[in-house]
Motif scaffolding. Structure first.
Motif, PDB file in Angstrom:
ATOM      1  N   LEU A   4       0.806  -1.224   0.000  1.00 12.53           N
ATOM      2  CA  LEU A   4       0.000   0.000   0.000  1.00 12.53           C
ATOM      3  C   LEU A   4       0.839   1.275   0.000  1.00 12.53           C
ATOM      4  O   LEU A   4       0.416   2.291  -0.543  1.00 12.53           O
ATOM      5  CB  LEU A   4      -0.936   0.013   1.214  1.00 12.53           C
ATOM      6  CG  LEU A   4      -1.987  -1.083   1.260  1.00 12.53           C
ATOM      7  CD1 LEU A   4      -2.775  -1.013   2.568  1.00 12.53           C
ATOM      8  CD2 LEU A   4      -2.932  -0.987   0.068  1.00 12.53           C
ATOM      9  N   VAL A   5       2.007   1.234   0.612  1.00  9.71           N
ATOM     10  CA  VAL A   5       2.823   2.447   0.737  1.00  9.71           C
ATOM     11  C   VAL A   5       4.075   2.411  -0.133  1.00  9.71           C
ATOM     12  O   VAL A   5       4.801   3.406  -0.198  1.00  9.71           O
ATOM     13  CB  VAL A   5       3.215   2.706   2.209  1.00  9.71           C
ATOM     14  CG1 VAL A   5       1.991   2.953   3.065  1.00  9.71           C
ATOM     15  CG2 VAL A   5       4.065   1.589   2.774  1.00  9.71           C
ATOM     16  N   TRP A   6       4.338   1.288  -0.796  1.00  2.65           N
ATOM     17  CA  TRP A   6       5.598   1.117  -1.500  1.00  2.65           C
ATOM     18  C   TRP A   6       5.861   2.216  -2.531  1.00  2.65           C
ATOM     19  O   TRP A   6       6.977   2.739  -2.626  1.00  2.65           O
ATOM     20  CB  TRP A   6       5.708  -0.266  -2.134  1.00  2.65           C
ATOM     21  CG  TRP A   6       7.075  -0.501  -2.682  1.00  2.65           C
ATOM     22  CD1 TRP A   6       7.429  -0.592  -4.000  1.00  2.65           C
ATOM     23  CD2 TRP A   6       8.294  -0.637  -1.932  1.00  2.65           C
ATOM     24  NE1 TRP A   6       8.783  -0.772  -4.109  1.00  2.65           N
ATOM     25  CE2 TRP A   6       9.330  -0.808  -2.857  1.00  2.65           C
ATOM     26  CE3 TRP A   6       8.593  -0.631  -0.580  1.00  2.65           C
ATOM     27  CZ2 TRP A   6      10.658  -0.963  -2.463  1.00  2.65           C
ATOM     28  CZ3 TRP A   6       9.913  -0.794  -0.185  1.00  2.65           C
ATOM     29  CH2 TRP A   6      10.918  -0.959  -1.127  1.00  2.65           C
ATOM     30  N   VAL A   7       4.858   2.581  -3.300  1.00  7.05           N
ATOM     31  CA  VAL A   7       5.042   3.611  -4.336  1.00  7.05           C
ATOM     32  C   VAL A   7       5.515   4.919  -3.713  1.00  7.05           C
ATOM     33  O   VAL A   7       6.333   5.629  -4.299  1.00  7.05           O
ATOM     34  CB  VAL A   7       3.728   3.824  -5.129  1.00  7.05           C
ATOM     35  CG1 VAL A   7       3.817   5.027  -6.042  1.00  7.05           C
ATOM     36  CG2 VAL A   7       3.380   2.584  -5.920  1.00  7.05           C
ATOM     37  N   THR A   8       5.057   5.207  -2.521  1.00  4.07           N
ATOM     38  CA  THR A   8       5.435   6.448  -1.840  1.00  4.07           C
ATOM     39  C   THR A   8       6.811   6.354  -1.197  1.00  4.07           C
ATOM     40  O   THR A   8       7.616   7.284  -1.293  1.00  4.07           O
ATOM     41  CB  THR A   8       4.383   6.805  -0.762  1.00  4.07           C
ATOM     42  OG1 THR A   8       3.103   6.888  -1.390  1.00  4.07           O
ATOM     43  CG2 THR A   8       4.720   8.113  -0.079  1.00  4.07           C
ATOM     44  N   VAL A   9       7.102   5.237  -0.526  1.00  8.58           N
ATOM     45  CA  VAL A   9       8.352   5.139   0.236  1.00  8.58           C
ATOM     46  C   VAL A   9       9.550   4.700  -0.605  1.00  8.58           C
ATOM     47  O   VAL A   9      10.695   4.995  -0.251  1.00  8.58           O
ATOM     48  CB  VAL A   9       8.213   4.216   1.471  1.00  8.58           C
ATOM     49  CG1 VAL A   9       7.130   4.744   2.395  1.00  8.58           C
ATOM     50  CG2 VAL A   9       7.972   2.774   1.089  1.00  8.58           C
ATOM     51  N   ALA A  10       9.305   4.004  -1.700  1.00 12.88           N
ATOM     52  CA  ALA A  10      10.417   3.488  -2.516  1.00 12.88           C
ATOM     53  C   ALA A  10      11.395   4.585  -2.952  1.00 12.88           C
ATOM     54  O   ALA A  10      12.607   4.390  -2.843  1.00 12.88           O
ATOM     55  CB  ALA A  10       9.894   2.707  -3.715  1.00 12.88           C
ATOM     56  N   PRO A  11      10.933   5.745  -3.431  1.00 12.22           N
ATOM     57  CA  PRO A  11      11.904   6.789  -3.813  1.00 12.22           C
ATOM     58  C   PRO A  11      12.748   7.279  -2.633  1.00 12.22           C
ATOM     59  O   PRO A  11      13.918   7.610  -2.807  1.00 12.22           O
ATOM     60  CB  PRO A  11      11.026   7.917  -4.370  1.00 12.22           C
ATOM     61  CG  PRO A  11       9.756   7.260  -4.761  1.00 12.22           C
ATOM     62  CD  PRO A  11       9.567   6.125  -3.789  1.00 12.22           C
ATOM     63  N   MET A  12      12.188   7.299  -1.445  1.00 15.28           N
ATOM     64  CA  MET A  12      12.926   7.735  -0.260  1.00 15.28           C
ATOM     65  C   MET A  12      13.995   6.708   0.104  1.00 15.28           C
ATOM     66  O   MET A  12      15.128   7.069   0.442  1.00 15.28           O
ATOM     67  CB  MET A  12      11.969   7.935   0.913  1.00 15.28           C
ATOM     68  CG  MET A  12      10.950   9.017   0.686  1.00 15.28           C
ATOM     69  SD  MET A  12       9.733   9.036   2.007  1.00 15.28           S
ATOM     70  CE  MET A  12       8.419   9.948   1.208  1.00 15.28           C
ATOM     71  N   ILE A  13      13.625   5.444   0.026  1.00 16.72           N
ATOM     72  CA  ILE A  13      14.576   4.366   0.304  1.00 16.72           C
ATOM     73  C   ILE A  13      15.650   4.334  -0.776  1.00 16.72           C
ATOM     74  O   ILE A  13      16.837   4.185  -0.491  1.00 16.72           O
ATOM     75  CB  ILE A  13      13.840   3.014   0.407  1.00 16.72           C
ATOM     76  CG1 ILE A  13      12.914   3.024   1.635  1.00 16.72           C
ATOM     77  CG2 ILE A  13      14.827   1.854   0.467  1.00 16.72           C
ATOM     78  CD1 ILE A  13      11.950   1.864   1.684  1.00 16.72           C
ATOM     79  N   GLU A  14      15.232   4.520  -2.023  1.00 17.34           N
ATOM     80  CA  GLU A  14      16.177   4.506  -3.141  1.00 17.34           C
ATOM     81  C   GLU A  14      17.199   5.639  -3.018  1.00 17.34           C
ATOM     82  O   GLU A  14      18.380   5.458  -3.333  1.00 17.34           O
ATOM     83  CB  GLU A  14      15.432   4.603  -4.464  1.00 17.34           C
ATOM     84  CG  GLU A  14      16.276   4.275  -5.658  1.00 17.34           C
ATOM     85  CD  GLU A  14      15.431   4.030  -6.888  1.00 17.34           C
ATOM     86  OE1 GLU A  14      15.809   3.151  -7.680  1.00 17.34           O
ATOM     87  OE2 GLU A  14      14.399   4.706  -7.063  1.00 17.34           O
ATOM     88  N   ALA A  15      16.772   6.787  -2.522  1.00 17.00           N
ATOM     89  CA  ALA A  15      17.702   7.910  -2.323  1.00 17.00           C
ATOM     90  C   ALA A  15      18.792   7.523  -1.331  1.00 17.00           C
ATOM     91  O   ALA A  15      19.953   7.890  -1.497  1.00 17.00           O
ATOM     92  CB  ALA A  15      16.941   9.145  -1.847  1.00 17.00           C
ATOM     93  N   ALA A  16      18.426   6.771  -0.295  1.00 16.48           N
ATOM     94  CA  ALA A  16      19.423   6.304   0.678  1.00 16.48           C
ATOM     95  C   ALA A  16      20.331   5.240   0.064  1.00 16.48           C
ATOM     96  O   ALA A  16      21.526   5.207   0.339  1.00 16.48           O
ATOM     97  CB  ALA A  16      18.717   5.756   1.920  1.00 16.48           C
ATOM     98  N   ILE A  17      19.765   4.397  -0.776  1.00 18.84           N
ATOM     99  CA  ILE A  17      20.534   3.325  -1.415  1.00 18.84           C
ATOM    100  C   ILE A  17      21.649   3.899  -2.292  1.00 18.84           C
ATOM    101  O   ILE A  17      22.716   3.303  -2.408  1.00 18.84           O
ATOM    102  CB  ILE A  17      19.604   2.393  -2.219  1.00 18.84           C
ATOM    103  CG1 ILE A  17      18.770   1.547  -1.262  1.00 18.84           C
ATOM    104  CG2 ILE A  17      20.395   1.499  -3.179  1.00 18.84           C
ATOM    105  CD1 ILE A  17      17.686   0.742  -1.930  1.00 18.84           C
ATOM    106  N   GLU A  18      21.419   5.060  -2.869  1.00 19.57           N
ATOM    107  CA  GLU A  18      22.432   5.690  -3.718  1.00 19.57           C
ATOM    108  C   GLU A  18      23.756   5.880  -2.984  1.00 19.57           C
ATOM    109  O   GLU A  18      24.807   5.928  -3.605  1.00 19.57           O
ATOM    110  CB  GLU A  18      21.928   7.047  -4.223  1.00 19.57           C
ATOM    111  CG  GLU A  18      20.846   6.935  -5.269  1.00 19.57           C
ATOM    112  CD  GLU A  18      20.363   8.296  -5.736  1.00 19.57           C
ATOM    113  OE1 GLU A  18      21.145   9.271  -5.675  1.00 19.57           O
ATOM    114  OE2 GLU A  18      19.195   8.380  -6.148  1.00 19.57           O
ATOM    115  N   TYR A  19      23.701   5.989  -1.658  1.00 19.66           N
ATOM    116  CA  TYR A  19      24.901   6.199  -0.855  1.00 19.66           C
ATOM    117  C   TYR A  19      25.430   4.903  -0.235  1.00 19.66           C
ATOM    118  O   TYR A  19      26.308   4.946   0.611  1.00 19.66           O
ATOM    119  CB  TYR A  19      24.624   7.216   0.256  1.00 19.66           C
ATOM    120  CG  TYR A  19      24.290   8.578  -0.294  1.00 19.66           C
ATOM    121  CD1 TYR A  19      25.296   9.441  -0.706  1.00 19.66           C
ATOM    122  CD2 TYR A  19      22.968   8.988  -0.413  1.00 19.66           C
ATOM    123  CE1 TYR A  19      24.998  10.685  -1.218  1.00 19.66           C
ATOM    124  CE2 TYR A  19      22.659  10.238  -0.926  1.00 19.66           C
ATOM    125  CZ  TYR A  19      23.677  11.081  -1.320  1.00 19.66           C
ATOM    126  OH  TYR A  19      23.379  12.310  -1.830  1.00 19.66           O
TER     127      TYR A  19
END
Length: 130
Positions: A4-19
């Motif tokens: 239910l929340v993945w579409v919203t939280v995925a970009p935030m998690i992905e931003a952290a993954i970049e580092y």
């Protein structure tokens, strides 16, 4: 709840993954959340999710148990970090952890030192053959 929340939280998690220096993968984190190997903490402001963190319990060969904050991303970090820290402290106690770990960029220390975190390791790396 993850779907239910993945579409919203995925970009935030992905931003952290970049580092993460190539150590983390978004699809793996999603799978581990779905398999309940990790927990998702979402920070909301009104009806909007403004930040997302993932945490996991790690058990070392020595028996030491830590709560590891794997990713943290979003906005207004300074407004919610102390509250999230309290939630993570409670999760760590519930899971019999003795410490909370964060592997992150050096900039995190500016804020985290104010809520009790201290540097325990320095990680350095080089490419093979250089």
């Amino acid at each position: 709840m993850i779907p239910l929340v993945w579409v919203t939280v995925a970009p935030m998690i992905e931003a952290a993954i970049e580092y993460s220096h190539g150590e983390l993968d978004l699809s793996d984190i999603q799978k581990r959340l779905m398999d309940e190997e990790m927990l998702l903490l979402a920070v909301s402001k009104g009806k909007d999710i403004v930040a997302a963190l993932t945490v996991e319990k790690r058990i070392f060969a020595s028996g030491k148990i830590v709560m590891n904050i794997t990713t943290a991303g979003g906005e207004d970090l300074h407004l919610w970090m102390e509250k999230v820290n309290s939630v993570i402290d409670n999760l760590a106690l519930e899971h019999k952890c003795t410490e909370i770990y964060i592997v992150g960029r050096p900039g995190w220390m500016r804020m985290l030192k104010n809520i009790g975190y201290g540097k325990i390791h320095t990680v350095v790396s080089k490419k093979v053959g250089e």
